[in-house]
Design a protein around this motif. Structure first.
Motif, PDB file in Angstrom:
ATOM      1  N   THR A 243       0.840  -1.204   0.000  1.00 42.98           N
ATOM      2  CA  THR A 243       0.000   0.000   0.000  1.00 42.98           C
ATOM      3  C   THR A 243       0.869   1.246   0.000  1.00 42.98           C
ATOM      4  N   ALA A 244       1.910   1.242   0.819  1.00 41.59           N
ATOM      5  CA  ALA A 244       2.824   2.389   0.888  1.00 41.59           C
ATOM      6  C   ALA A 244       3.520   2.619  -0.438  1.00 41.59           C
ATOM      7  N   LEU A 245       3.928   1.508  -1.080  1.00 45.41           N
ATOM      8  CA  LEU A 245       4.596   1.624  -2.381  1.00 45.41           C
ATOM      9  C   LEU A 245       3.664   2.216  -3.421  1.00 45.41           C
ATOM     10  N   VAL A 246       2.384   1.779  -3.413  1.00 41.48           N
ATOM     11  CA  VAL A 246       1.407   2.303  -4.383  1.00 41.48           C
ATOM     12  C   VAL A 246       1.201   3.787  -4.176  1.00 41.48           C
ATOM     13  N   ILE A 247       1.028   4.185  -2.891  1.00 38.99           N
ATOM     14  CA  ILE A 247       0.814   5.603  -2.590  1.00 38.99           C
ATOM     15  C   ILE A 247       2.013   6.433  -3.014  1.00 38.99           C
ATOM     16  N   THR A 248       3.212   5.939  -2.689  1.00 40.22           N
ATOM     17  CA  THR A 248       4.428   6.668  -3.056  1.00 40.22           C
ATOM     18  C   THR A 248       4.565   6.793  -4.555  1.00 40.22           C
ATOM     19  N   SER A 249       4.256   5.696  -5.262  1.00 41.23           N
ATOM     20  CA  SER A 249       4.381   5.694  -6.718  1.00 41.23           C
ATOM     21  C   SER A 249       3.418   6.679  -7.339  1.00 41.23           C
ATOM     22  N   CYS A 250       2.165   6.685  -6.835  1.00 39.88           N
ATOM     23  CA  CYS A 250       1.144   7.565  -7.413  1.00 39.88           C
ATOM     24  C   CYS A 250       1.487   9.024  -7.187  1.00 39.88           C
ATOM     25  N   SER A 251       1.935   9.358  -5.966  1.00 38.57           N
ATOM     26  CA  SER A 251       2.242  10.757  -5.679  1.00 38.57           C
ATOM     27  C   SER A 251       3.520  11.184  -6.379  1.00 38.57           C
ATOM     28  N   GLY A 252       4.456  10.261  -6.545  1.00 36.78           N
ATOM     29  CA  GLY A 252       5.736  10.616  -7.147  1.00 36.78           C
ATOM     30  C   GLY A 252       5.674  10.819  -8.636  1.00 36.78           C
ATOM     31  N   ASP A 253       4.685  10.231  -9.290  1.00 36.37           N
ATOM     32  CA  ASP A 253       4.594  10.323 -10.740  1.00 36.37           C
ATOM     33  C   ASP A 253       3.545  11.329 -11.202  1.00 36.37           C
ATOM     34  N   ARG A 254       3.181  12.245 -10.338  1.00 39.95           N
ATOM     35  CA  ARG A 254       2.145  13.206 -10.675  1.00 39.95           C
ATOM     36  C   ARG A 254       2.655  14.630 -10.477  1.00 39.95           C
ATOM     37  N   PHE A 255       2.093  15.555 -11.248  1.00 41.39           N
ATOM     38  CA  PHE A 255       2.385  16.967 -11.035  1.00 41.39           C
ATOM     39  C   PHE A 255       1.259  17.573 -10.209  1.00 41.39           C
ATOM     40  N   HIS A 256       1.570  18.710  -9.625  1.00 34.38           N
ATOM     41  CA  HIS A 256       0.573  19.382  -8.786  1.00 34.38           C
ATOM     42  C   HIS A 256       0.540  20.873  -9.114  1.00 34.38           C
ATOM     43  N   ILE A 257      -0.658  21.413  -9.208  1.00 41.65           N
ATOM     44  CA  ILE A 257      -0.853  22.860  -9.363  1.00 41.65           C
ATOM     45  C   ILE A 257      -1.771  23.274  -8.217  1.00 41.65           C
ATOM     46  N   GLU A 258      -1.257  24.095  -7.338  1.00 37.24           N
ATOM     47  CA  GLU A 258      -2.013  24.455  -6.142  1.00 37.24           C
ATOM     48  C   GLU A 258      -1.783  25.906  -5.783  1.00 37.24           C
ATOM     49  N   GLY A 259      -2.553  26.385  -4.816  1.00 34.63           N
ATOM     50  CA  GLY A 259      -2.385  27.762  -4.389  1.00 34.63           C
ATOM     51  C   GLY A 259      -3.667  28.367  -3.871  1.00 34.63           C
ATOM     52  N   ASN A 260      -3.778  29.690  -4.011  1.00 32.67           N
ATOM     53  CA  ASN A 260      -4.940  30.424  -3.538  1.00 32.67           C
ATOM     54  C   ASN A 260      -5.336  31.491  -4.551  1.00 32.67           C
ATOM     55  N   ILE A 261      -6.632  31.602  -4.814  1.00 26.80           N
ATOM     56  CA  ILE A 261      -7.181  32.724  -5.585  1.00 26.80           C
ATOM     57  C   ILE A 261      -8.265  33.345  -4.715  1.00 26.80           C
ATOM     58  N   ILE A 262      -7.958  34.476  -4.125  1.00 26.42           N
ATOM     59  CA  ILE A 262      -8.885  35.115  -3.190  1.00 26.42           C
ATOM     60  C   ILE A 262      -9.906  35.984  -3.929  1.00 26.42           C
TER      61      ILE A 262
END
Length: 386
Positions: A15-34
């Motif tokens: 389970t840990a390997l799957v979670i690590t793999s999924c998060s490691g192979d993805r990009f993220h766009i995050e932040g705040n728009i007020i």
């Protein structure tokens, strides 16, 4: 008991390997728009065929958002959008891009961290907006004629292109921001147009060659090659035509108008020159654009009122779907022609049309009189010319 413990451990590890793999192979766009509470924020992928919504969420009072997607092997482009306000973002692999902004000024006033490409894209977007502002000011000037307006806008566009070529495209052609620069527009006009300029073709070729090296086999790199090749063909055809023997001046028909010879919705070849002796509204239009129906109703009222006295409407459609255009114009009484090049129409460029719809008024001598930005009372101008 021991076997059960081993099984639980294995499950936990997997389970840990799957979670690590999924998060490691993805990009993220995050932040705040007020200042955008209850607004819908869209994440759109800017593919070769246009924008495609990938995700969306309704913003709360804090404006916090987070999107993610599969990592990429070559640069891809996304945008954050609320209504018509847009922030462009590039993704190179699996980075995390952080964006902070305020609505409704998010398109021009935002902060971005986590990607040097995104910072450069912000610079380019800011420069593009400044160019558009300058062009609109020139276009609205009541002291400049049509040719002076065109020459002035062309001059600021050329200065812009020289700056972007040297500081963005040729500086690091393998970067996402260099690719982004190639497809900037001024209204409906491509700033770098490989169908019009050898210099612009060289820009496309430089980026294409770099992408071959850094991102071999990428769809965007291959598309750049195709654009450059097609541009070269177009330029060579124009050069061949220009090299033909000079025509006897006595055989040239003198005209004061840039002609727009195109086929109408009945297949008949039409021309502005044939309308000498009439007052003409030359209207560049897209029937698929918002507000089209209301504009057609306004034109119909003008046509019904003044056609019997010598007014004609020459409407140029730049709709990409020819069949749709034919169905929309079947019942219209004035001249309707269609340019198959759509928003890449040479006539949009030659008439310096920055946005559609745009119209021009032509007098009885077949001379360009004024464009819409210079006309405060259209009916009064028509009355004066008739």
């Amino acid at each position: 008991m021991a076997s059960k413990n081993i099984t639980r451990c294995l499950v936990a590890v997997l389970t840990a390997l799957v979670i690590t793999s999924c998060s490691g192979d993805r990009f993220h766009i995050e932040g705040n728009i007020i200042d955008a509470k209850d607004s819908t924020l869209y994440l759109e992928h800017m593919g070769l065929n246009g924008p495609e919504v990938k995700d969306s969420l309704k913003l709360d009072a804090e404006g916090t958002f987070s999107f993610s997607g599969d990592g990429v092997q070559s640069p891809e482009f996304y945008r954050l959008r609320i209504a018509g306000s847009i922030i462009n973002v590039s993704i190179d692999s699996t980075e995390t891009v952080n964006v902070k902004a305020s609505y409704p000024t998010m398109a021009t006033q935002y902060e971005v961290e986590g990607s040097e490409n995104c910072k450069k894209i912000k610079e380019l977007a800011t420069l593009q907006i400044q160019l558009l502002t300058q062009a609109r000011a020139i276009d609205r000037s009541e002291t400049l004629g049509v040719q002076q307006t065109e020459d002035s806008i062309n001059a600021i566009v050329e200065r812009y292109k020289e700056y972007v070529r040297n500081n963005y495209i040729y500086k690091e052609p393998q970067k996402a921001y260099a690719y982004f620069a190639l497809f900037q527009t001024l209204g409906n006009r491509l700033i770098f147009n490989p169908r019009e300029s050898d210099d612009d073709i060289r820009c496309f070729a430089a980026v294409a060659t770099s992408w071959d090296t850094f991102y071999p086999g990428s769809e965007r790199g291959e598309n750049l090659h195709n654009i450059a090749i097609e541009g070269l063909k177009t330029i060579r055809i124009k050069q061949q035509k220009a090299a033909r023997p000079v025509i006897d001046p006595s055989q040239i028909e003198v005209t004061n108008i840039i002609d727009v010879p195109l086929a109408d919705n009945k297949g008949r070849q039409r021309s502005l020159k044939e309308l000498a002796g009439k007052v003409v509204i030359l209207d560049f239009h897209a029937f698929s654009a918002p507000g089209s129906t209301q504009r057609i109703m306004t034109l119909r009222d003008l046509y019904n009122k003044y056609h019997s006295r010598g007014l004609e409407i020459y409407q140029v459609s730049v709709d990409p779907d020819e069949h749709f255009w034919k169905t929309q114009t079947a019942a219209l009484p004035w001249i309707n022609v269609h340019d198959e090049d759509a928003l890449n129409s040479q006539y949009l460029t030659r008439y310096n049309v920055q946005q559609v719809p745009t119209f021009f008024l032509i007098d009885k001598n077949n001379s360009l009189y004024k464009r819409d930005a210079q006309i405060k009372d259209l009916e009064n101008e028509i009355e004066g010319l008739l």
